[in-house]
Enzyme design. Sequence first.
Site, PDB file in Angstrom:
ATOM      1  N   GLU A 172       1.012  -0.912  -0.063  1.00  0.00           N
ATOM      2  CA  GLU A 172       0.248  -0.267   0.231  1.00  0.00           C
ATOM      3  C   GLU A 172       1.546   1.621  -0.374  1.00  0.00           C
ATOM      4  OE1 GLU A 172      -3.102  -0.298   3.339  1.00  0.00           O
ATOM      5  OE2 GLU A 172      -4.381  -1.577   2.062  1.00  0.00           O
ATOM      6  N   GLU A 291      -5.340  -8.828  -0.444  1.00  0.00           N
ATOM      7  CA  GLU A 291      -6.110  -8.285   0.201  1.00  0.00           C
ATOM      8  C   GLU A 291      -7.242  -8.076   0.752  1.00  0.00           C
ATOM      9  OE1 GLU A 291      -4.903  -5.084   3.565  1.00  0.00           O
ATOM     10  OE2 GLU A 291      -2.129  -5.386   3.199  1.00  0.00           O
TER      11      GLU A 291
HETATM   12  O1  AHR Z   1      -5.498  -6.738   7.320  1.00  0.00           O
HETATM   13  C1  AHR Z   1      -5.048  -5.085   7.360  1.00  0.00           C
HETATM   14  C2  AHR Z   1      -4.693  -3.595   6.714  1.00  0.00           C
HETATM   15  O2  AHR Z   1      -5.118  -3.007   6.181  1.00  0.00           O
HETATM   16  C3  AHR Z   1      -2.728  -3.906   6.593  1.00  0.00           C
HETATM   17  O3  AHR Z   1      -2.137  -3.957   7.108  1.00  0.00           O
HETATM   18  C4  AHR Z   1      -2.992  -3.266   5.396  1.00  0.00           C
HETATM   19  O4  AHR Z   1      -1.781  -3.659   4.005  1.00  0.00           O
HETATM   20  C5  AHR Z   1      -4.247  -2.825   5.105  1.00  0.00           C
HETATM   21  O5  AHR Z   1      -4.625  -1.293   5.017  1.00  0.00           O
END
Ligand code: AHR
Length: 493
Positions: A172, A291
């Site tokens: 990210e 994610e």
């Molecule tokens: O999964 C939780 C968080 O969400 C992770 O650390 C991040 O990459 C995202 O914002």
Amino acid sequence: MKCTIHGGRQFVIGSVDKRIFGSFLEQFGRAVYGGVYEPGHASSDDEGMRGDVIDLVRELDVPVVRFPGGNYVSNFNWEDSIGPKEERPTRLDLAWRATDPNQFGLDEFMRWTKKVGCEAMMVVNLGTRGLAEAREMVEYCNHPAGSTLSDLRRDHGADEPYGIKMWGLGNEMDGPWQVGHKTADEYGRLACEVAKALKLFDPNLELIACGSSNSEMDTFPQWEETVLDHTYDVVDYLSLHMYFRNDEDDLPTFLASSKRMDGFIDTVINVCDYVKAKKRSKKTMYLCFDEWNVWFHSNEQDKTLEPWTVGPHLLEDVYTFEDALVVGCLLNSLLRHCDRVKIACLAQLVNTIAPIMTEDGGPAWRQTIYWPFYYASMYGRGEVLDIRLEVGTYQNPTYGEVEWVDALFVHHQREQELVLFAVNRHPDKEVSLALELADFDAEVIEHVVLEHNDPKATNTRERPDEVAPQKRSSAGLTLAPLSWNMVRFTVKG
Ligand code: AHR
């Protein structure tokens, strides 16, 4: 209500890469400490790894697990997490404002992957660190022997290289919250140089560049275009992240979340193909949705946590039955894009926004969202059919016209099976299915349903099976109101 599904053997979207059922273990909260690692727990082995958690992860048959972050990775020193445990430094994790004693690190994670039978996807820190540390980490992990770093790994007990194929180039990096946040140009240049160096080490590595943190980012989708302008030739996947919430308690909108995921994936595919066209490239960029999940239940509780503790109760969403329905629809969305989404990671695996929950010193249990993920992972491997649905719709202010049913068919040729994954979004109408599957002679083997009269029902330590799958009689093929379903059919030929 009736739902007619039209399809046929020759109408196929693509083959499912089993890595679409991957997951994510971030070094934060109780994902590791009290999750996968708890020395002294009754089920733990001599390395302190919880056996009850290993059993559940094996049951899910997760093919790949991403580690160590997430936001955590952007201030992670991989060298802190190897070698004798008593010599490892205790560090402050700035991303989650917690203390990390580094007792479960890179080497432990790799041993744990062997125990659960999955591949590792390792992420390098491109926040506070860069090319030198990334290439050293890869050498430590993957070089057989004869260099200082590979011999160090051998000294630490791993004679054989770890052979980690998948490497994430940061996390990210578009997010202002990220330690070491970068502009698209800054990140694109760095990712390109890191990718070139890693491919010099081993051209067969599979490298994942950071896409946007979600589709609401101001920089989306310009971020994707700029990053790919820099990296198109040297990376293999572009990442996507997206979380879904229902904090307004608006079930019809929440249940349509897969529309948002569909739209996000489609836009990213368009940007990838636009850059491909600009570059006159023959290469197709694949997607790694590393994610995704529902995440909102724990937000308020997380604001009350003390900083700088070890293993705080962070992001411990307790999932409801309606969350499980949404996860079922999101899995269908990923599968519908299996021609481009080759890897995906349910975020996360244990305790932190996870399908598996544990109590320190106590049991481990399956959250509601465990079930659609489990069945998709078990039976969703094959070819996804390109079907058309004839079904009623509802109007939603956010998503427009939404079908009452989200359905998807996977054809498993070797097993001679067709598997239907379907969610009935209707709050009180049963749906009767009519299958118009031209050249399939299909007969029901089993119908598994997840239903509950309370959309807010949860699984807890005391009632771990409150929301659990039930077998249904195959007669009539109906989808109960507000239900997730898997129907397996045998097919001839
Ligand atoms: O999964 C939780 C968080 O969400 C992770 O650390 C991040 O990459 C995202 O914002």
